[in-house]
Design an enzyme around this catalytic site. Structure first.
Site, PDB file in Angstrom:
ATOM      1  N   THR A 248       5.727  32.744 124.478  1.00 14.29           N
ATOM      2  CA  THR A 248       5.564  31.309 124.685  1.00 14.29           C
ATOM      3  C   THR A 248       6.085  30.513 123.498  1.00 14.29           C
ATOM      4  OG1 THR A 248       3.901  29.554 124.981  1.00 14.29           O
ATOM      5  CG2 THR A 248       3.197  31.479 123.758  1.00 14.29           C
ATOM      6  N   THR A 249       6.424  29.258 123.732  1.00  6.69           N
ATOM      7  CA  THR A 249       6.847  28.404 122.618  1.00  6.69           C
ATOM      8  C   THR A 249       5.661  27.701 121.965  1.00  6.69           C
ATOM      9  OG1 THR A 249       7.126  26.422 123.933  1.00  6.69           O
ATOM     10  CG2 THR A 249       9.010  27.886 123.786  1.00  6.69           C
TER      11      THR A 249
ATOM     12  N   ASP B  25       7.260  29.356 134.593  1.00  9.14           N
ATOM     13  CA  ASP B  25       7.035  28.205 135.470  1.00  9.14           C
ATOM     14  C   ASP B  25       8.159  27.189 135.403  1.00  9.14           C
ATOM     15  OD1 ASP B  25       6.205  27.453 132.760  1.00  9.14           O
ATOM     16  OD2 ASP B  25       5.682  25.548 133.717  1.00  9.14           O
TER      17      ASP B  25
ATOM     18  N   GLY C 250       6.332  21.388 120.532  1.00 12.34           N
ATOM     19  CA  GLY C 250       5.765  20.068 120.274  1.00 12.34           C
ATOM     20  C   GLY C 250       6.480  19.304 119.169  1.00 12.34           C
ATOM     21  N   LYS C 251       6.787  19.962 118.070  1.00 12.52           N
ATOM     22  CA  LYS C 251       7.474  19.265 116.967  1.00 12.52           C
ATOM     23  C   LYS C 251       8.878  18.835 117.423  1.00 12.52           C
ATOM     24  CE  LYS C 251       6.801  22.698 113.946  1.00 12.52           C
ATOM     25  NZ  LYS C 251       5.797  23.585 114.555  1.00 12.52           N
TER      26      LYS C 251
ATOM     27  N   ASN D 281      -3.098  27.618 120.020  1.00 17.10           N
ATOM     28  CA  ASN D 281      -3.298  27.132 121.388  1.00 17.10           C
ATOM     29  C   ASN D 281      -3.499  28.295 122.360  1.00 17.10           C
ATOM     30  OD1 ASN D 281      -2.691  24.688 120.240  1.00 17.10           O
ATOM     31  ND2 ASN D 281      -0.654  24.503 121.169  1.00 17.10           N
TER      32      ASN D 281
ATOM     33  N   ASP E 113       4.504  33.841 130.181  1.00 18.16           N
ATOM     34  CA  ASP E 113       4.543  32.524 129.558  1.00 18.16           C
ATOM     35  C   ASP E 113       3.108  31.962 129.624  1.00 18.16           C
ATOM     36  OD1 ASP E 113       5.483  29.902 128.739  1.00 18.16           O
ATOM     37  OD2 ASP E 113       5.303  29.317 130.849  1.00 18.16           O
TER      38      ASP E 113
ATOM     39  N   ASP F 191       2.096  28.021 128.915  1.00 21.55           N
ATOM     40  CA  ASP F 191       1.984  26.645 129.424  1.00 21.55           C
ATOM     41  C   ASP F 191       2.632  26.511 130.796  1.00 21.55           C
ATOM     42  OD1 ASP F 191       0.649  25.352 127.199  1.00 21.55           O
ATOM     43  OD2 ASP F 191       2.446  25.895 126.085  1.00 21.55           O
TER      44      ASP F 191
ATOM     45  N   LYS G 269      -2.227  16.967 116.659  1.00 20.89           N
ATOM     46  CA  LYS G 269      -2.161  17.229 118.111  1.00 20.89           C
ATOM     47  C   LYS G 269      -2.762  18.601 118.446  1.00 20.89           C
ATOM     48  CE  LYS G 269       0.044  19.330 121.617  1.00 20.89           C
ATOM     49  NZ  LYS G 269       0.671  20.637 121.798  1.00 20.89           N
TER      50      LYS G 269
HETATM   51  C1  XBP Z   1       5.651  25.095 126.469  1.00 20.72           C
HETATM   52  C2  XBP Z   1       5.956  24.011 125.578  1.00 20.72           C
HETATM   53  C3  XBP Z   1       5.050  23.749 124.482  1.00 20.72           C
HETATM   54  C4  XBP Z   1       3.895  22.849 124.705  1.00 20.72           C
HETATM   55  C5  XBP Z   1       3.435  22.315 123.359  1.00 20.72           C
HETATM   56  O1  XBP Z   1       6.851  25.704 126.924  1.00 20.72           O
HETATM   57  O2  XBP Z   1       6.970  23.392 125.669  1.00 20.72           O
HETATM   58  O3  XBP Z   1       5.836  23.097 123.554  1.00 20.72           O
HETATM   59  O4  XBP Z   1       4.248  21.771 125.524  1.00 20.72           O
HETATM   60  O5  XBP Z   1       3.151  23.310 122.481  1.00 20.72           O
HETATM   61  P1  XBP Z   1       6.807  27.154 127.555  1.00 20.72           P
HETATM   62  P2  XBP Z   1       3.177  22.998 120.886  1.00 20.72           P
HETATM   63  O6  XBP Z   1       5.749  27.144 128.588  1.00 20.72           O
HETATM   64  O7  XBP Z   1       8.166  27.337 128.173  1.00 20.72           O
HETATM   65  O8  XBP Z   1       6.542  28.151 126.463  1.00 20.72           O
HETATM   66  O9  XBP Z   1       2.874  21.554 120.695  1.00 20.72           O
HETATM   67  O10 XBP Z   1       2.128  23.898 120.304  1.00 20.72           O
HETATM   68  O11 XBP Z   1       4.563  23.337 120.371  1.00 20.72           O
HETATM   69 MG    MG Z   2       5.949  27.286 130.663  1.00 21.59          MG
END
Ligand code: XBP
Ligand code: MG
Length: 257
Positions: free
Chosen positions: A123-124, A184, A54-55, A129, A10, A12, A86
């Site tokens: 990752t989402t 995480d 994010g959306k 990013n 993952d 973030d 963003k």
């Molecule tokens: C990460 C997220 C992401 C970021 C924002 O989740 O939830 O949405 O906060 O990214 P994970 P975007 O670590 O479980 O993948 O704004 O580019 O969607």
């Molecule tokens: Mg995460």
């Protein structure tokens, strides 16, 4: 148990602590640029993290925290434009080197590369990013360290749905039992677990310490370094006190016994 064939990360919260001082700040800058008086505090953002993407997070905010906001006719387009802004803010922050990798990440990735271990990302977050983080916080060439980068809208359903892990595993031609997932958060563990991955290592952060990590093999506070041991929140680690490939194989064996 057979050897681990791939590590799937993952991004973030796992590779780097991106949410509080990265994504959150970028959302607020995009809102201000658009003339909106929305401001997501550290605490409010913690609640909003229940929704990944994010959306999706912006829509959830409107539905649950800002119902009085007069919705534009073209809501999808409105949200997409805010989110694109963003992403610009966020990638700019990364290009300034503002978000470092978490403790132990670089060391483990380097060990894995030297050992010829296959690696992927699930990752989402938006692909731009991921590229910006890897390039500016890890290594100029770091994107090439990962065989597959599964990110963002590549699958219709984001975490906690298993889709992004299933997609990455399928691209690599692997079985879930051959993989270790690094996460995480509750949503991340759910996603990996529903994709039938049994070896799931959680490193918690400020926003996720109290999450429900049911399905994880081990929950620790960081990957650690030889002179900076991790703290165990749940699970068994034997004699190891930082995460390296030997420790992961040991964990993998336990997870499949
Ligand atoms: C990460 C997220 C992401 C970021 C924002 O989740 O939830 O949405 O906060 O990214 P994970 P975007 O670590 O479980 O993948 O704004 O580019 O969607
Ligand atoms: Mg995460």
């Amino acid at each position: 148990m057979a050897d681990i064939e791939a590590l799937i990360f993952d991004v973030d919260g796992t590779l780097a602590d991106t949410e509080r001082d990265g994504h959150r700040v970028a959302f607020n800058r995009a809102f201000a640029d658009a003339g909106l008086d929305w401001k997501w505090s550290v605490e409010r953002y913690g609640a909003l993290l229940a929704v990944t993407g994010g959306k999706e997070r912006i829509r959830h905010y409107l539905d649950h925290y800002n119902q009085d906001f007069p919705r534009p006719e073209e809501l999808d387009g409105f949200i997409a434009a805010l989110h694109a802004s963003k992403t610009d803010h966020y990638t700019r922050m990364l290009s300034e080197g503002l978000i470092p990798m978490r403790n132990g990440v670089k060391r483990l990735l380097q060990e894995a590369r030297q050992a010829g271990m296959r690696m992927a990302i699930a990752t989402t977050t938006t692909p731009a990013n991921v590229s910006a983080l890897l390039e500016h916080s890890l290594d100029l060439e770091a994107e090439s360290w990962f065989e597959v980068i599964a990110a963002g809208d590549i699958v219709p359903s984001k975490k906690p749905a298993p889709d992004i892990y299933l997609w990455a595993i399928q691209q690599m031609g692997l079985q879930p039992e051959a993989c270790v997932a690094f996460e995480d958060s509750h949503n991340g563990v759910q996603s990996a677990s529903r994709a039938s991955i049994k070896s799931i290592l959680v490193t918690t952060n400020g926003y996720t310490t109290n999450d429900d990590f049911n399905g994880a093999s081990l929950v620790i506070d960081q990957l650690g370094e030889p002179n900076q041991p991790f703290n165990v929140l749940s699970g068994k680690v034997g004699d190891f006190d930082y995460v390296d490939l030997a420790m992961l194989q040991n964990l993998h064996n336990r997870s499949h016994s």
